[in-house]
Design a protein around this motif. Structure first.
Motif, PDB file in Angstrom:
ATOM      1  N   LEU A  95      -2.707   5.444  -0.798  1.00 11.45           N
ATOM      2  CA  LEU A  95      -2.124   4.441  -1.694  1.00 11.45           C
ATOM      3  C   LEU A  95      -0.738   3.994  -1.242  1.00 11.45           C
ATOM      4  CD1 LEU A  95      -2.482   2.699  -4.151  1.00 11.45           C
ATOM      5  CD2 LEU A  95      -1.632   4.581  -5.563  1.00 11.45           C
ATOM      6  N   PRO A  96       0.200   4.910  -0.989  1.00 11.22           N
ATOM      7  CA  PRO A  96       1.500   4.435  -0.496  1.00 11.22           C
ATOM      8  C   PRO A  96       1.420   3.787   0.886  1.00 11.22           C
ATOM      9  CG  PRO A  96       1.422   6.837  -0.523  1.00 11.22           C
ATOM     10  CD  PRO A  96       0.238   6.360  -1.254  1.00 11.22           C
ATOM     11  N   ALA A  97       0.467   4.213   1.713  1.00 13.96           N
ATOM     12  CA  ALA A  97       0.278   3.554   3.011  1.00 13.96           C
ATOM     13  C   ALA A  97      -0.184   2.116   2.810  1.00 13.96           C
ATOM     14  CB  ALA A  97      -0.729   4.324   3.849  1.00 13.96           C
ATOM     15  N   ALA A  98      -1.066   1.921   1.829  1.00 12.14           N
ATOM     16  CA  ALA A  98      -1.510   0.562   1.503  1.00 12.14           C
ATOM     17  C   ALA A  98      -0.347  -0.275   0.992  1.00 12.14           C
ATOM     18  CB  ALA A  98      -2.626   0.614   0.464  1.00 12.14           C
ATOM     19  N   ALA A  99       0.537   0.339   0.219  1.00 16.87           N
ATOM     20  CA  ALA A  99       1.718  -0.364  -0.270  1.00 16.87           C
ATOM     21  C   ALA A  99       2.609  -0.800   0.887  1.00 16.87           C
ATOM     22  CB  ALA A  99       2.501   0.526  -1.245  1.00 16.87           C
ATOM     23  N   CYS A 100       2.754   0.050   1.890  1.00 11.35           N
ATOM     24  CA  CYS A 100       3.533  -0.304   3.079  1.00 11.35           C
ATOM     25  C   CYS A 100       2.919  -1.509   3.789  1.00 11.35           C
ATOM     26  CB  CYS A 100       3.607   0.884   4.038  1.00 11.35           C
ATOM     27  SG  CYS A 100       4.582   2.276   3.447  1.00 11.35           S
ATOM     28  N   ALA A 101       1.597  -1.507   3.903  1.00 11.60           N
ATOM     29  CA  ALA A 101       0.910  -2.607   4.576  1.00 11.60           C
ATOM     30  C   ALA A 101       1.095  -3.922   3.830  1.00 11.60           C
ATOM     31  CB  ALA A 101      -0.575  -2.283   4.711  1.00 11.60           C
ATOM     32  N   VAL A 102       0.924  -3.896   2.513  1.00  6.17           N
ATOM     33  CA  VAL A 102       1.078  -5.113   1.716  1.00  6.17           C
ATOM     34  C   VAL A 102       2.530  -5.586   1.745  1.00  6.17           C
ATOM     35  CG1 VAL A 102       0.917  -6.085  -0.611  1.00  6.17           C
ATOM     36  CG2 VAL A 102      -0.900  -4.598   0.252  1.00  6.17           C
TER      37      VAL A 102
END
Length: 285
Positions: A95-102
Motif C-alpha cells: 500500500l505505501p509503495a503504491a502511494a509512492c508510485a501514484v
C-alpha cells in the motif's frame, strides 16, 4: 491537405516501386515524425525535463499527434512503475509503495488530470445553470465536490495498485504502464465526440483529432496493453480493462454533453482519470 496519419502510410509510386534506399529514407521520415509527435505530447502532458527542441512547449497539433498520446502515457506510467519497483525492492509494503508510485505520477504530470477531475466535479455538482457550471470549473479553488471526487479517485488507484502489487511486482509495474497508455487514448473521446463548450480556453484552442486518429490511438493503446499479459495478467482481463476505460471515458463524455453541452480541458482530464481508475480496478481482480 494530408489526412491525419497519412504520413504513416506508404504511398504507392505511380512511376515505379520504391527502391531500398527510398524505402529507408521514407522510414526515417516516419520515425522522425513519430519522435516529434511523442515529444510534443510529453511536453504538454508532463513536466519531464526533456532536451530543448525548436517549438517545444506549444500545444500539440491534436488533429495529427494524438496517436502518440498512448506512448507518452506509457512512458509517464513507467515513471510510476519505477517508483513502485524501487519501493518494493527496498521492502516497502504494497500500500505505501503504491502511494509512492501514484505520488510520482502526480508529480510528473503536475496533477494536470487530477485538477481536471476536481474542477469538473465542483462545476457539475455545484452549478445549477450551464454558465454557472463553466464559471465554477474555471475557478482555481477546490470545493467539497472536487475534494470528494479527487480523494475517491486517489483511494481507488492506491488500493487497486496495491492489490496488483500483491499479485506480483512485474504485473503491478506493467499495470501502471498499461493504465497510462489506455487511459490517455480513451481520454481523447470527449474531444472527438463533442464540440468545445467554450469559445476560449484550452479545449477551444486545441485542434481536435478525427475519429480515425482516435482509432489509431486506441489500437496503439491495445498493443501496449499486451504488456499486461506478458507480465502474467490474463489477456482476457487486459482486454476487459481496455473496454472498461473506454466505457468510463464515454460516461464522462455523456455527462459533459448533458451538463455543459461540450468538452473543456477539465472534461478531458476527468475522462483520463476515469479511464485510469477503470483499468487499475479491472487488473486488480
Amino acid at each position: 491537405m494530408l489526412r491525419p496519419y497519412s504520413h504513416f502510410a506508404l504511398r504507392k509510386s505511380r512511376a515505379r516501386p520504391l527502391d531500398k534506399r527510398s524505402f529507408q529514407r521514407h522510414e526515417g521520415v516516419m520515425f522522425a515524425l513519430l519522435i516529434d509527435d511523442l515529444d510534443a505530447c510529453l511536453r504538454f502532458y508532463s513536466r519531464l525535463a526533456l532536451p530543448y527542441r525548436a517549438g517545444s512547449g506549444a500545444m500539440p497539433d491534436f488533429s495529427r499527434a494524438s496517436y502518440a498520446l498512448p506512448l507518452a502515457g506509457a512512458l509517464i506510467g513507467a515513471c510510476g512503475g519505477a517508483a513502485l519497483f524501487i519501493a518494493r525492492v527496498a521492502g516497502v509494503a504494497p500500500l505505501p509503495a503504491a502511494a509512492c508510485a501514484v505520488a510520482v505520477l502526480v508529480a510528473v504530470t503536475g496533477a494536470l488530470h487530477e485538477d481536471g477531475l476536481a474542477d469538473l466535479a465542483d462545476g457539475f455538482g455545484g452549478g445549477r445553470t450551464r454558465e454557472r457550471k463553466l464559471e465554477i470549473m474555471r475557478d482555481s479553488r477546490l470545493g467539497s465536490y472536487g475534494a470528494c471526487a479527487l480523494g475517491l479517485a486517489l483511494i481507488l488507484r492506491l488500493t487497486a495498485l496495491a492489490a496488483i502489487a500483491q499479485q506480483g511486482l512485474v504485473a503491478a509495474t506493467a499495470a501502471l504502464i498499461v493504465s497510462g497508455a489506455v487511459s490517455r487514448a480513451a481520454g481523447l473521446l470527449p474531444m472527438v465526440v463533442l464540440a468545445p463548450a467554450r469559445a476560449d480556453g484550452a479545449g477551444a484552442s486545441a485542434l481536435r483529432p478525427s475519429r480515425e486518429t482516435l482509432l489509431a490511438a486506441l489500437a496503439i493503446a491495445a498493443a501496449v496493453s499486451l504488456l499486461a499479459s506478458l507480465a502474467g495478467i490474463p489477456l482476457q482481463r487486459a482486454g476487459l480493462a481496455d473496454l472498461a476505460a473506454l466505457i468510463a471515458a464515454a460516461a464522462v463524455t455523456r455527462l459533459a454533453a448533458r451538463q455543459i453541452g461540450g468538452f473543456t480541458g477539465d472534461v478531458l482530464g476527468a475522462a483520463q482519470q476515469a479511464g485510469e481508475v477503470a483499468v487499475l480496478l479491472l487488473l486488480s481482480g
